[in-house]
Write an enzyme that holds these catalytic residues in place. Structure first.
Site, PDB file in Angstrom:
ATOM      1  N   HIS A  50       4.571  -8.990  -4.469  1.00 23.13           N
ATOM      2  CA  HIS A  50       3.310  -9.379  -3.939  1.00 23.13           C
ATOM      3  C   HIS A  50       2.685 -10.681  -4.253  1.00 23.13           C
ATOM      4  O   HIS A  50       2.081 -10.818  -5.275  1.00 23.13           O
ATOM      5  CB  HIS A  50       2.167  -8.238  -4.459  1.00 23.13           C
ATOM      6  CG  HIS A  50       2.615  -6.926  -4.172  1.00 23.13           C
ATOM      7  ND1 HIS A  50       1.984  -6.260  -3.139  1.00 23.13           N
ATOM      8  CD2 HIS A  50       3.249  -5.738  -4.476  1.00 23.13           C
ATOM      9  CE1 HIS A  50       2.289  -4.891  -3.002  1.00 23.13           C
ATOM     10  NE2 HIS A  50       3.151  -4.656  -3.858  1.00 23.13           N
ATOM     11  N   ARG A  98       5.813  -0.530  -7.822  1.00 24.83           N
ATOM     12  CA  ARG A  98       6.859   0.663  -7.036  1.00 24.83           C
ATOM     13  C   ARG A  98       7.332   0.190  -6.004  1.00 24.83           C
ATOM     14  O   ARG A  98       7.076   0.639  -4.704  1.00 24.83           O
ATOM     15  CB  ARG A  98       5.712   1.725  -6.842  1.00 24.83           C
ATOM     16  CG  ARG A  98       5.266   2.584  -7.834  1.00 24.83           C
ATOM     17  CD  ARG A  98       4.693   3.886  -7.373  1.00 24.83           C
ATOM     18  NE  ARG A  98       3.558   3.494  -6.464  1.00 24.83           N
ATOM     19  CZ  ARG A  98       2.901   4.070  -5.351  1.00 24.83           C
ATOM     20  NH1 ARG A  98       3.874   4.621  -4.847  1.00 24.83           N
ATOM     21  NH2 ARG A  98       1.893   3.429  -4.671  1.00 24.83           N
ATOM     22  N   GLU A 111       0.350 -11.880  -2.884  1.00 23.65           N
ATOM     23  CA  GLU A 111      -1.022 -11.983  -2.747  1.00 23.65           C
ATOM     24  C   GLU A 111      -1.826 -11.649  -4.178  1.00 23.65           C
ATOM     25  O   GLU A 111      -2.938 -11.637  -4.450  1.00 23.65           O
ATOM     26  CB  GLU A 111      -1.415 -11.252  -1.637  1.00 23.65           C
ATOM     27  CG  GLU A 111      -1.507  -9.554  -1.677  1.00 23.65           C
ATOM     28  CD  GLU A 111       0.013  -9.093  -1.862  1.00 23.65           C
ATOM     29  OE1 GLU A 111       0.938  -9.871  -1.758  1.00 23.65           O
ATOM     30  OE2 GLU A 111       0.106  -7.957  -1.958  1.00 23.65           O
ATOM     31  N   GLY A 114       0.757  -1.186  -0.046  1.00 21.70           N
ATOM     32  CA  GLY A 114      -0.030   0.057   0.141  1.00 21.70           C
ATOM     33  C   GLY A 114       1.098   1.269  -0.061  1.00 21.70           C
ATOM     34  O   GLY A 114       1.944   1.237  -0.752  1.00 21.70           O
ATOM     35  N   CYS A 124       6.119  -5.425   0.478  1.00 17.27           N
ATOM     36  CA  CYS A 124       6.294  -3.948  -0.207  1.00 17.27           C
ATOM     37  C   CYS A 124       6.223  -3.077   0.958  1.00 17.27           C
ATOM     38  O   CYS A 124       7.317  -2.674   1.691  1.00 17.27           O
ATOM     39  CB  CYS A 124       5.254  -3.908  -1.230  1.00 17.27           C
ATOM     40  SG  CYS A 124       5.664  -2.967  -2.622  1.00 17.27           S
ATOM     41  N   SER A 183       3.340   3.232   2.422  1.00 18.06           N
ATOM     42  CA  SER A 183       4.135   3.139   3.940  1.00 18.06           C
ATOM     43  C   SER A 183       3.866   4.419   4.748  1.00 18.06           C
ATOM     44  O   SER A 183       3.664   4.342   6.026  1.00 18.06           O
ATOM     45  CB  SER A 183       5.539   2.784   3.616  1.00 18.06           C
ATOM     46  OG  SER A 183       6.146   3.577   3.032  1.00 18.06           O
TER      47      SER A 183
HETATM   48  N1  GLN Z   1       6.044   2.652  -2.974  1.00 17.95           N
HETATM   49  C1  GLN Z   1       5.075   2.155  -1.969  1.00 17.95           C
HETATM   50  C2  GLN Z   1       5.352   2.837  -0.611  1.00 17.95           C
HETATM   51  O1  GLN Z   1       6.515   3.558  -0.674  1.00 17.95           O
HETATM   52  C3  GLN Z   1       4.851   0.826  -1.718  1.00 17.95           C
HETATM   53  C4  GLN Z   1       4.312   0.154  -3.120  1.00 17.95           C
HETATM   54  C5  GLN Z   1       3.625  -0.989  -2.642  1.00 17.95           C
HETATM   55  O2  GLN Z   1       3.173  -1.272  -1.572  1.00 17.95           O
HETATM   56  N2  GLN Z   1       3.042  -1.823  -3.517  1.00 17.95           N
HETATM   57  O3  GLN Z   1       4.986   2.771   0.491  1.00 17.95           O
END
Ligand code: GLN
Length: 189
Positions: free
Chosen positions: A171, A136, A173, A46, A78, A48
């Site tokens: 991920h 990302r 999931e 998500g 992530c 952070s």
């Molecule tokens: N780029 C997001 C972050 O810095 C992480 C991306 C992800 O959880 N898919 O939190």
């Protein structure tokens, strides 16, 4: 076996589906009291920054950190990996859980358009190749001496473990492959 999924923001339902497909019970975790009867917890992907802000605002940060220090198995995917890292090399906006001895680079591959999928052998987790989805994604730049590297892609560390803590840049999931979820459920036994 009851696996909690931190449900403040991000890919919650996807983890819930795979935890159940891997044969465990899944429990949504929104408040500190939800931490009481779980055998492990997943911190989903998500944002952070957002997740850490909500955790700090609700005082849940301290309860979660204390449970992890006391041995609660945790898997950060992530954004979850970013939350668990003791050090971030390129960011000061995330005031995270900071329990794992790793240095992580946020958005290490670039922007959304640099997201990618790949198929990789992860012997620690499965005999078969596993599909990995990077969105990302961060990667790990440094590891402490108690950290075991579990997976590298193109020379970058993208999964690691330290005692009760597991992190992955990608991920599982978002695929139908349950191998990583089964590996984490085993950590919770
Ligand atoms: N780029 C997001 C972050 O810095 C992480 C991306 C992800 O959880 N898919 O939190």
């Amino acid at each position: 076996m009851k696996i909690g999924i931190l449900a403040l923001q991000g890919g919650v339902i996807e983890h819930l589906r795979l935890v159940e497909a891997a044969g465990a019970e899944a429990k949504i975790v929104r408040y500190s009291q939800d931490l009481e009867d779980i055998d492990g917890i997943i911190l989903p992907g998500g944002e952070s920054t957002t997740i850490s802000r909500i955790l700090n605002r609700t005082n849940m940060m301290e309860d979660l950190r204390n449970r992890i220090i006391a041995g609660l198995p945790v898997w950060g995917t992530c954004a979850g990996m970013i939350l668990l890292a003791k050090n971030l090399s390129n960011d000061d906006k995330v005031d995270g859980i900071k329990t794992m001895d790793i240095t992580v680079r946020r958005n290490a591959y670039g922007t959304q358009i640099d997201s990618f999928n790949t198929l990789v052998n992860v012997p620690e987790v499965s005999e078969n190749e596993i599909p990995l989805v990077f969105i990302r994604a961060p990667f790990i730049e440094e590891t402490g001496k108690n950290v075991k590297v579990i997976c590298e892609v193109n020379g970058h560390i993208v999964a690691a473990r330290q005692d009760n803590m597991l992190v992955s840049s990608f991920h599982p999931e978002l695929t139908s492959n349950t191998d990583f979820h089964k590996y984490f459920i085993n950590m919770c036994k």
